[in-house]
Design a protein around this motif. Structure first.
Motif, PDB file in Angstrom:
ATOM      1  N   LEU A  69       1.053  -1.186   0.122  1.00 46.69           N
ATOM      2  CA  LEU A  69      -0.050   0.093   0.237  1.00 46.69           C
ATOM      3  C   LEU A  69       0.880   1.085  -0.127  1.00 46.69           C
ATOM      4  CD1 LEU A  69      -2.950   1.317   0.366  1.00 46.69           C
ATOM      5  CD2 LEU A  69      -2.273   1.495   2.904  1.00 46.69           C
ATOM      6  N   LEU A  70       1.629   1.352   0.903  1.00 52.56           N
ATOM      7  CA  LEU A  70       2.835   2.463   0.938  1.00 52.56           C
ATOM      8  C   LEU A  70       4.012   2.053   0.950  1.00 52.56           C
ATOM      9  CD1 LEU A  70       2.725   5.607   1.903  1.00 52.56           C
ATOM     10  CD2 LEU A  70       3.505   4.563   4.050  1.00 52.56           C
ATOM     11  N   GLU A 112      -8.252   9.044   1.820  1.00 51.21           N
ATOM     12  CA  GLU A 112      -7.377   7.920   1.678  1.00 51.21           C
ATOM     13  C   GLU A 112      -6.324   7.585   3.044  1.00 51.21           C
ATOM     14  OE1 GLU A 112      -5.697   7.308  -2.240  1.00 51.21           O
ATOM     15  OE2 GLU A 112      -7.358   8.744  -2.936  1.00 51.21           O
ATOM     16  N   VAL A 113      -5.792   8.776   3.649  1.00 54.84           N
ATOM     17  CA  VAL A 113      -4.792   8.755   4.350  1.00 54.84           C
ATOM     18  C   VAL A 113      -5.441   9.575   5.674  1.00 54.84           C
ATOM     19  CG1 VAL A 113      -2.444   8.877   5.279  1.00 54.84           C
ATOM     20  CG2 VAL A 113      -3.068   8.632   3.060  1.00 54.84           C
ATOM     21  N   SER A 114      -5.496   8.843   6.997  1.00 55.43           N
ATOM     22  CA  SER A 114      -6.033   9.982   7.828  1.00 55.43           C
ATOM     23  C   SER A 114      -5.124   9.622   9.267  1.00 55.43           C
ATOM     24  CB  SER A 114      -7.453   9.632   8.247  1.00 55.43           C
ATOM     25  OG  SER A 114      -7.662   8.441   8.757  1.00 55.43           O
ATOM     26  N   MET A 115      -4.993  10.424  10.053  1.00 51.92           N
ATOM     27  CA  MET A 115      -4.114  10.704  11.022  1.00 51.92           C
ATOM     28  C   MET A 115      -5.045  10.724  12.592  1.00 51.92           C
ATOM     29  SD  MET A 115      -0.578  12.327  11.230  1.00 51.92           S
ATOM     30  CE  MET A 115       0.402  12.158  12.395  1.00 51.92           C
ATOM     31  N   ILE A 116      -4.430  10.010  13.495  1.00 46.72           N
ATOM     32  CA  ILE A 116      -4.687  10.290  14.885  1.00 46.72           C
ATOM     33  C   ILE A 116      -3.647  10.562  15.639  1.00 46.72           C
ATOM     34  CG2 ILE A 116      -5.736   8.950  16.978  1.00 46.72           C
ATOM     35  CD1 ILE A 116      -6.691   6.893  15.346  1.00 46.72           C
ATOM     36  N   PHE A 117      -3.921  12.067  16.347  1.00 44.74           N
ATOM     37  CA  PHE A 117      -2.539  12.366  17.145  1.00 44.74           C
ATOM     38  C   PHE A 117      -2.666  12.054  18.327  1.00 44.74           C
ATOM     39  CE2 PHE A 117      -3.777  15.383  13.330  1.00 44.74           C
ATOM     40  CZ  PHE A 117      -2.403  15.405  12.894  1.00 44.74           C
ATOM     41  N   LYS A 135      -7.698   4.092   3.588  1.00 47.94           N
ATOM     42  CA  LYS A 135      -6.641   2.969   3.240  1.00 47.94           C
ATOM     43  C   LYS A 135      -5.492   2.776   4.339  1.00 47.94           C
ATOM     44  CE  LYS A 135      -7.595   3.395  -1.830  1.00 47.94           C
ATOM     45  NZ  LYS A 135      -7.211   4.272  -2.721  1.00 47.94           N
ATOM     46  N   LEU A 136      -5.239   3.842   4.788  1.00 53.87           N
ATOM     47  CA  LEU A 136      -4.133   4.138   5.850  1.00 53.87           C
ATOM     48  C   LEU A 136      -4.456   5.072   6.824  1.00 53.87           C
ATOM     49  CD1 LEU A 136      -1.119   3.285   6.334  1.00 53.87           C
ATOM     50  CD2 LEU A 136      -0.436   5.464   5.288  1.00 53.87           C
ATOM     51  N   ASN A 159     -10.138  -3.603   6.581  1.00 52.36           N
ATOM     52  CA  ASN A 159      -9.036  -3.978   5.913  1.00 52.36           C
ATOM     53  C   ASN A 159      -8.254  -2.809   5.688  1.00 52.36           C
ATOM     54  OD1 ASN A 159      -7.100  -5.709   5.002  1.00 52.36           O
ATOM     55  ND2 ASN A 159      -7.710  -5.422   2.888  1.00 52.36           N
ATOM     56  N   THR A 160      -8.101  -1.789   6.898  1.00 53.19           N
ATOM     57  CA  THR A 160      -7.273  -0.628   6.789  1.00 53.19           C
ATOM     58  C   THR A 160      -5.789  -0.990   7.271  1.00 53.19           C
ATOM     59  OG1 THR A 160      -9.085   0.663   7.654  1.00 53.19           O
ATOM     60  CG2 THR A 160      -7.169   1.637   7.793  1.00 53.19           C
ATOM     61  N   SER A 161      -4.820  -0.476   6.618  1.00 53.47           N
ATOM     62  CA  SER A 161      -3.589  -0.613   7.178  1.00 53.47           C
ATOM     63  C   SER A 161      -3.233   0.425   8.369  1.00 53.47           C
ATOM     64  CB  SER A 161      -2.445  -0.435   5.899  1.00 53.47           C
ATOM     65  OG  SER A 161      -2.881  -1.099   4.874  1.00 53.47           O
ATOM     66  N   ILE A 162      -2.406   0.021   9.449  1.00 51.82           N
ATOM     67  CA  ILE A 162      -1.992   1.129  10.154  1.00 51.82           C
ATOM     68  C   ILE A 162      -0.538   1.372  10.396  1.00 51.82           C
ATOM     69  CG2 ILE A 162      -2.422   1.480  12.571  1.00 51.82           C
ATOM     70  CD1 ILE A 162      -4.496  -0.053  12.812  1.00 51.82           C
TER      71      ILE A 162
END
Lengths: 328, 329
Positions: free
Chosen positions: A4-5, A92-97, A175-176, A206-209
């Motif tokens: 994916l990345l 498509e890409v998100s972030m948790i701080f 996705k990520l 099916n998300t990648s972390i």
């Protein structure tokens, strides 16, 4: 599993009085679809800057990507403009701080903050978005989701805010998911809830972390593969089982033996001497040499490169040079 | 270290610390935040007692009340048999403060940025009028060397040091007056893991060298297991369980302790059995409005009807194993 990345030779530098400060200095790794990869290291190791580089957020804080590529499927993120980024961030890409206390907007209600993402990315009507937001809040474990929609962030506790952040991050089925120390500010019982939740949701979608943390316990519970960083470089890359069973790099070994364990006794903790050098004052040879118990003469002058050890693990240490040579 | 038949250095008897909630035009008192609500335990000389709990459980307030940074609302604090819960500031300074010192959590906020290390560490000598000027400076250098900092650092300011080094300075300051008891409130939680181990090892060495007694407050259960002899678990201002560390970690009795221990993520070796994790529902209730009966019954997986009505007594369920739970009464 398809990739994916893919991050290749990423170099992110900051500048002070025109002097470059290499915060991230040649990082390579990849994440497959559905995989959870942990990025581990102490403060100053460049793990957060790596994640901000992927999100395209370093430019605003004065950093610059000098070299390398970040590929998300077939898109090269390093060539993206701010406008391009707006289309994929949160979508498509998100972030948790890390700080659930500061990462929500204090003057907007929880409902407004969740629907904002849905309206922007999914072109939903307000009513539709509200409905979806309530579903999302229920999914992350709020029983009174309707009321929570109307609350302001200061009315919620740390664990609740972090769950709201997760709901926002997952609202567009990214996705990520990049989680930067998602549980560090939380108590253990709440941490257990949040980790459990992230695992469930990622299996479902099916998300990648990409999990960024310094807590090796969390890594062992949640990740499939671990990347250990030190001073802006990857020093070891292995599966969770391999890493905890047989750490190769002396730094990884030091990290593992310096933490007290809850299910056993250690007589004396094995502390790594000294402290992490600052990125503007790096040693000339191996960056870990001044703190390494196994340092050899050449470690002080030559920089080791990332070697492929048997079983596909990679490690940046001269100790494994011989074995690596035999392999290739 | 066996502390079983040693003298008791500090004893808490049903100590309560309430903070008033005021509101309205005349700032009338409308309620209390029951930060510490009836805690009793004793500390033996030379032992380390760990206090664990989630944020808001009152562990820091308990620590600060013990050193009389807060005046307890009710209850007695006995330091070597003397009740210090009502002493005036002056008397405290003369008789108690020399013997009880504190190490704080945040090494960035607990050192005065305008003072050099020398004047930070020397200050207790000035307050208590001990030694001549020259002796004071010598003592400062001795202490710095003891905690692993170069004596030539004495002229520098706190901002020149890293977190781990600052925590060493905080420890040096606590040691100046040769105290018998040190209350350490989350001393390593702001530090990176490799630095954390250095500071823990230092604290253990100092304990042996100066025969110190520690009260070690932390939310990190693994660190507490490593350093303590006995461990107490707090929840919403109350002590839920208190016993020797092996007993507590191998055989926890209270459902809260069981849940707490099971939620700590562990580094697991391949092939080892995965532990059953008890995930608690909900959040810590507010200490301004704690639940009736047992304070834990709202989240307890094995709550019985009696738990909603009656406050369980804190008593000995097994030899020197204290627990506050209806399951064992």
């Amino acid at each position: 599993m398809s990739t994916l990345l893919e991050v290749n030779n990423l170099k992110t530098y900051f500048f002070r009085k025109k002097e470059p400060i290499p915060a991230v200095d040649g990082v390579d790794f990849h994440i497959s679809k559905g995989e959870t990869v942990a990025l581990v290291g102490e403060s100053g190791s460049g793990k957060s800057i790596t994640s901000l580089s992927i999100m395209g957020l370093v430019q605003s804080s004065g950093g610059k990507i000098m070299d390398g590529s970040i590929k998300l499927e077939d898109k090269d993120l390093t060539s993206f403009t701010e406008n391009d980024y707006c289309k994929i961030r949160g979508n498509e890409v998100s972030m948790i701080f890390q700080e659930p206390m500061t990462s929500l907007n204090p003057v907007l209600t929880i409902g407004e903050q969740i629907t904002e993402v849905l309206i922007y990315h999914k072109n939903m009507k307000k009513k539709e978005a509200r409905q979806r937001a309530v579903e999302l809040l229920q999914m992350v474990g709020f029983s009174r989701a309707e009321q929570i929609m109307k609350e302001y962030p200061h009315r919620l506790s740390g664990g609740m805010r972090q769950r709201v952040m997760i709901a926002i991050a997952l609202s567009c089925n990214p996705k990520l998911l990049i989680a930067d120390e998602p549980t560090t500010a939380l108590d253990v019982t709440i941490q257990a809830q949040v980790l459990e939740l992230m695992k469930d949701l990622c299996q479902k979608f099916n998300t990648s972390i990409l999990l960024i943390t310094h807590d090796l316990g969390v890594v062992s519970e949640a990740a499939d593969r671990v990347i250990v960083m030190y001073c802006g470089q990857v020093v070891e890359n292995a599966t969770v089982d391999d890493l905890f069973l047989e750490p190769l790099h002396p730094y990884t070994e030091g990290l593992l033996t310096s933490i007290p364990v809850i299910d056993g006794e250690i007589d004396k903790l094995n502390a790594i001497k000294g402290s992490v050098p600052t990125p503007d004052n790096l040693p000339p040879g191996c960056r870990f040499a001044p703190r390494c118990p196994k340092a050899m003469d050449k470690c002080w002058t030559n920089q080791p490169s990332l070697l492929t050890h048997k079983s596909g693990r990679t490690v940046r240490c001269f100790l494994y040079e011989e074995e690596g040579a035999e392999q290739s | 270290m066996t502390a079983a038949n040693q003298e008791t250095i500090l004893e808490l008897r049903d100590v309560k610390k309430y903070f008033p909630i005021r509101s309205g035009l005349f700032q009338r008192k409308v309620g209390d935040v029951k930060a510490v609500d009836g805690v009793s335990f004793s500390l033996k000389k030379g032992e380390t007692l760990g206090i664990v709990g989630e944020s808001g459980c009152g562990k820091s307030t308990a620590g600060r009340t013990m050193i009389r940074l807060y005046k307890p609302t009710e209850g007695q604090i006995l330091f070597k048999g003397q009740d210090i819960s009502n002493l005036s500031e002056e008397k405290l300074r003369k008789s108690v403060r020399k013997n009880i010192q504190m190490v704080f959590q945040d090494p960035f906020a607990s050192l005065n940025p305008r003072k050099t290390l020398r004047s930070i560490i020397k200050e207790p000598f000035n307050t208590h009028n001990m030694y001549t000027m020259r002796e004071r400076n010598e003592k400062v250098e001795e202490l710095l060397a003891r905690v692993g900092l170069h004596p030539s650092f004495a002229g520098r300011y706190p901002h020149e040091f890293s977190g781990g080094q600052r925590q060493r300075i905080g420890i040096a300051r606590a040691l100046t007056l040769n105290p018998e008891l040190i209350i350490a409130d989350e001393p390593v939680s702001a530090l990176d893991v490799s630095i954390q181990a250095q500071v823990i090892n230092l604290m253990e060495e100092l304990q042996e060298e100066f025969n110190l007694t520690y009260l070690f407050i932390s939310h990190d259960l693994s660190v507490v297991r490593h350093i303590s002899d006995r461990v107490g678990v707090m929840y919403l201002g109350k002590m839920m369980e208190l016993t020797g560390k092996h007993e507590l970690y191998d055989n926890p009795l209270h459902p809260y302790t069981q849940a707490l221990l099971s939620s700590v993520p562990v580094t697991r070796k391949r092939g080892s059995v995965k532990r059953e994790r008890i995930v608690l529902k909900g959040e810590l209730p507010s200490p301004a409005n704690p639940p009736k009966g047992c304070v834990f019954h709202t989240r307890c997986p094995v709550a019985k009807p009696i738990c909603k009505e009656q406050i369980p007594e804190f008593k000995e369920a097994a030899p020197s194993h204290f627990v506050a739970c209806h399951l064992y009464s």
